[in-house]
Design a protein around this motif. Structure first.
Motif, short mmCIF file in Angstrom:
data_model
loop_
_atom_site.label_atom_id
_atom_site.label_comp_id
_atom_site.label_asym_id
_atom_site.label_seq_id
_atom_site.Cartn_x
_atom_site.Cartn_y
_atom_site.Cartn_z
N ALA A 206 8.96 -50.07 85.52
CA ALA A 206 8.95 -50.45 86.94
C ALA A 206 10.23 -51.22 87.29
CB ALA A 206 7.71 -51.30 87.24
N THR A 207 10.62 -52.12 86.41
CA THR A 207 11.82 -52.93 86.67
C THR A 207 13.06 -52.04 86.73
OG1 THR A 207 10.83 -54.84 85.63
CG2 THR A 207 13.23 -54.84 85.79
N GLU A 208 13.14 -51.08 85.80
CA GLU A 208 14.32 -50.19 85.80
C GLU A 208 14.43 -49.41 87.10
OE1 GLU A 208 15.03 -47.53 82.49
OE2 GLU A 208 14.95 -49.22 81.11
N CYS A 209 13.29 -48.95 87.62
CA CYS A 209 13.31 -48.21 88.89
C CYS A 209 13.87 -49.10 90.01
CB CYS A 209 11.91 -47.75 89.28
SG CYS A 209 11.23 -46.53 88.16
N LEU A 210 13.42 -50.34 90.04
CA LEU A 210 13.87 -51.26 91.09
C LEU A 210 15.36 -51.58 90.94
CD1 LEU A 210 10.75 -53.65 91.00
CD2 LEU A 210 11.34 -52.07 92.85
N VAL A 211 15.76 -51.88 89.70
CA VAL A 211 17.15 -52.28 89.46
C VAL A 211 18.12 -51.14 89.77
CG1 VAL A 211 18.79 -52.97 87.64
CG2 VAL A 211 16.56 -54.11 87.82
N LYS A 212 17.75 -49.93 89.35
CA LYS A 212 18.66 -48.79 89.54
C LYS A 212 18.93 -48.53 91.02
CE LYS A 212 21.04 -45.36 87.75
NZ LYS A 212 20.54 -44.08 87.29
N LYS A 213 17.88 -48.57 91.84
CA LYS A 213 18.07 -48.30 93.27
C LYS A 213 18.81 -49.45 93.95
CE LYS A 213 16.65 -44.17 93.62
NZ LYS A 213 15.54 -43.51 94.24
N LEU A 214 18.57 -50.62 93.44
CA LEU A 214 19.25 -51.79 94.02
C LEU A 214 20.75 -51.74 93.70
CD1 LEU A 214 18.13 -53.92 95.80
CD2 LEU A 214 17.70 -55.34 93.83
N GLU A 215 21.04 -51.25 92.52
CA GLU A 215 22.44 -51.13 92.11
C GLU A 215 23.17 -50.20 93.08
OE1 GLU A 215 22.72 -49.87 88.06
OE2 GLU A 215 24.64 -50.90 87.84
N LYS A 216 22.50 -49.12 93.43
CA LYS A 216 23.05 -48.17 94.39
C LYS A 216 23.20 -48.85 95.77
CE LYS A 216 21.72 -43.81 93.89
NZ LYS A 216 20.81 -42.65 93.93
N ALA A 217 22.19 -49.63 96.14
CA ALA A 217 22.22 -50.29 97.45
C ALA A 217 23.34 -51.34 97.51
CB ALA A 217 20.87 -50.95 97.73
N ILE A 218 23.65 -51.94 96.38
CA ILE A 218 24.73 -52.94 96.36
C ILE A 218 26.04 -52.28 96.79
CG2 ILE A 218 26.18 -54.35 94.83
CD1 ILE A 218 23.63 -55.20 93.36
N LYS A 219 26.27 -51.06 96.33
CA LYS A 219 27.51 -50.35 96.69
C LYS A 219 27.58 -50.18 98.20
CE LYS A 219 28.39 -47.95 92.37
NZ LYS A 219 27.11 -48.07 91.62
N TYR A 220 26.45 -49.75 98.79
CA TYR A 220 26.40 -49.58 100.24
C TYR A 220 26.64 -50.92 100.95
CZ TYR A 220 24.47 -48.81 104.88
OH TYR A 220 24.30 -48.75 106.25
N PHE A 221 25.97 -51.94 100.45
CA PHE A 221 26.06 -53.28 101.05
C PHE A 221 27.51 -53.79 101.02
CE2 PHE A 221 25.45 -58.00 100.38
CZ PHE A 221 25.03 -58.29 101.65
N LYS A 222 28.15 -53.62 99.88
CA LYS A 222 29.52 -54.14 99.74
C LYS A 222 30.49 -53.39 100.65
CE LYS A 222 29.68 -56.71 95.71
NZ LYS A 222 30.71 -57.43 95.02
N THR A 223 30.25 -52.11 100.83
CA THR A 223 31.14 -51.32 101.70
C THR A 223 30.91 -51.66 103.16
OG1 THR A 223 30.92 -49.55 100.10
CG2 THR A 223 31.85 -48.95 102.22
N ASN A 224 29.64 -51.78 103.54
CA ASN A 224 29.33 -51.94 104.97
C ASN A 224 29.20 -53.38 105.43
OD1 ASN A 224 28.81 -49.04 106.02
ND2 ASN A 224 27.85 -49.13 104.02
N TYR A 225 28.99 -54.28 104.50
CA TYR A 225 28.86 -55.70 104.85
C TYR A 225 29.73 -56.53 103.88
CZ TYR A 225 24.72 -54.09 107.40
OH TYR A 225 23.85 -53.43 108.25
N PRO A 226 31.05 -56.34 103.93
CA PRO A 226 31.91 -56.99 102.93
C PRO A 226 31.80 -58.52 102.94
CG PRO A 226 33.21 -55.95 104.67
CD PRO A 226 31.81 -55.51 104.88
N GLU A 227 31.33 -59.08 104.06
CA GLU A 227 31.21 -60.54 104.13
C GLU A 227 29.96 -61.05 103.41
OE1 GLU A 227 30.50 -58.31 106.31
OE2 GLU A 227 29.32 -59.01 108.02
N GLY A 228 29.05 -60.14 103.02
CA GLY A 228 27.78 -60.53 102.38
C GLY A 228 28.01 -61.03 100.96
N LYS A 229 27.25 -62.05 100.56
CA LYS A 229 27.48 -62.67 99.24
C LYS A 229 26.24 -62.70 98.36
CE LYS A 229 28.78 -66.74 100.75
NZ LYS A 229 28.58 -66.62 102.20
N ASP A 230 25.06 -62.48 98.96
CA ASP A 230 23.84 -62.77 98.19
C ASP A 230 22.95 -61.56 97.97
OD1 ASP A 230 23.84 -65.88 98.20
OD2 ASP A 230 24.28 -65.29 100.26
#
Ligand code: KG4
Ligand code: ZN
Length: 349
Positions: A250-274
């Protein structure tokens, strides 16, 4: 500024009083025990128990806070989503106090309560990436501001907490299942049983836990004389190994998708830190450790509410109420509680 918050959307009757300096002046919480025998929350029993206890929970909270009731500036209550019988009890209590004191009522979305909780406990600023994992929801969101959410992904079937609860039920570990699974998993070998990670490589930010749950069911069936899960007899060592395998999957499923979401977040919200995790399943230490590592690998700060504020509580509702109050987002007394209320339908102005 002093806000009273009331929570009654599931099986916790809770209240809290906070001020704008993030200080918790008092809190009260009653976890209903009525559901233990049923392996899940029974809505009608929950509503009755809320009704029986809501007055004393609120009274005790006000008394403990040392605040005079007339010094409360606003009254917030979970107004959905959730089990509507319980929600109605909390909302009616909040509206009654609001009317009697002539102070504003604030309809708080329970998910916004979870979403903003880390801003009360930690120094988290908008925008941030959020994994909201509870008994009813499993979503990845960008929290852009109070009432402003971009939902990247969600579960297409069970919520993460629901999967923990169902697996615990199959293993005879009682309700709620998450804490018991975690305890057993700590003693188990995660590599003995191989479980699937549904949708882990799909090109989206969504989750699916139903196949994982079914895979556990298949394992458990093998321990039953006639394949009936209710009759399965599993020794503690095997139970621990199943729990460990499930928790890792269960944890791996959550972490893997979040890892992908971090890429989106960093590209679209570069000011985000958390990177923030919240909701009942966020109380799981194995998940927290994995998310902390994920955040650090990606130069993000990891934040999560303290364990007791991950599961349902009054503090998160008082805090979300306070954040909304500070923005002038108050509601009228004819606000209708909403059993379903997605975050993107919240008012932000
Ligand atoms: O946020 P919450 O109290 O209620 C909802 O809004 O749904 O979340 C409850 C869920 C339950 O499914 C429970 O099993 C899960 O959170 N949970 C955990 C842990 N503590 C609570 N799941 C995994 N590990 C835990 N330590
Ligand atoms: Zn919750």
């Amino acid at each position: 500024m002093i806000v009273l918050g009331i929570e009654s959307s599931c099986d916790e009757t809770a209240a809290a009083i906070l001020n704008e300096k993030k200080k918790i002046l008092a809190e009260t919480l009653l976890s209903q025990q009525e559901h233990k025998a049923f392996g899940g929350v029974v809505p009608e029993l929950a509503a009755r128990a809320h009704l029986e206890h809501i007055d004393e929970i609120i009274e005790e909270c006000i008394e403990k806070s040392g605040v005079k009731i007339e010094d409360i500036d606003a009254i917030a209550a979970t107004s959905g989503p959730g089990l509507i019988g319980g929600v109605l009890v909390g909302v009616m209590a909040a509206k009654a106090i609001s009317l009697a004191l002539n102070k504003p009522f604030i309809a708080v979305n329970h998910l916004e309560g979870h979403a903003l909780a880390a801003r009360q406990s930690n120094d988290v600023s908008f925008p941030y990436l959020l994994l909201l994992v509870s008994g009813g929801h499993c979503q990845i969101l960008v929290v852009k501001g109070v009432g402003q959410y971009e939902r990247l992904g969600t579960t297409i079937d069970d919520a993460a907490g629901e999967a923990f609860d169902k697996v615990a039920k199959m293993l005879g570990l009682g309700y709620p299942g998450g804490p018991m699974i975690e305890k057993m998993a700590n003693k188990g070998n995660p590599n003995r049983f191989v479980l699937p990670r549904p949708m882990i490589n799909s090109d989206d930010y969504d989750f699916s836990f139903s196949g994982l749950k079914t895979a556990v069911r298949k394992l458990v069936e093998a321990y039953s004389p006639d394949g009936n899960v209710a009759k399965a007899i599993i020794n503690p060592e095997d139970t621990a190994d199943i729990c460990a395998a499930f928790q890792v999957a269960a944890t791996e499923c959550l972490v893997k998708k979040l890892e992908k979401a971090i890429k989106y977040f960093k590209t679209n919200y570069p000011e985000g830190k958390d990177l923030v995790v919240s909701g009942g399943v966020a109380a799981n230490s194995f998940l927290r450790d994995n998310l902390r590592n994920l955040a650090h690998r990606n130069q993000l700060t990891f934040a999560a509410p303290p364990l007791q504020y991950c599961t349902d509580n009054g503090v998160m509702i008082a805090w979300a109420g306070l954040e909304r109050f500070q923005k002038g987002l108050v509601d009228t007394l004819d606000f209708k509680p909403r059993p379903r209320w997605p975050l993107d339908e919240i008012r932000s102005e």
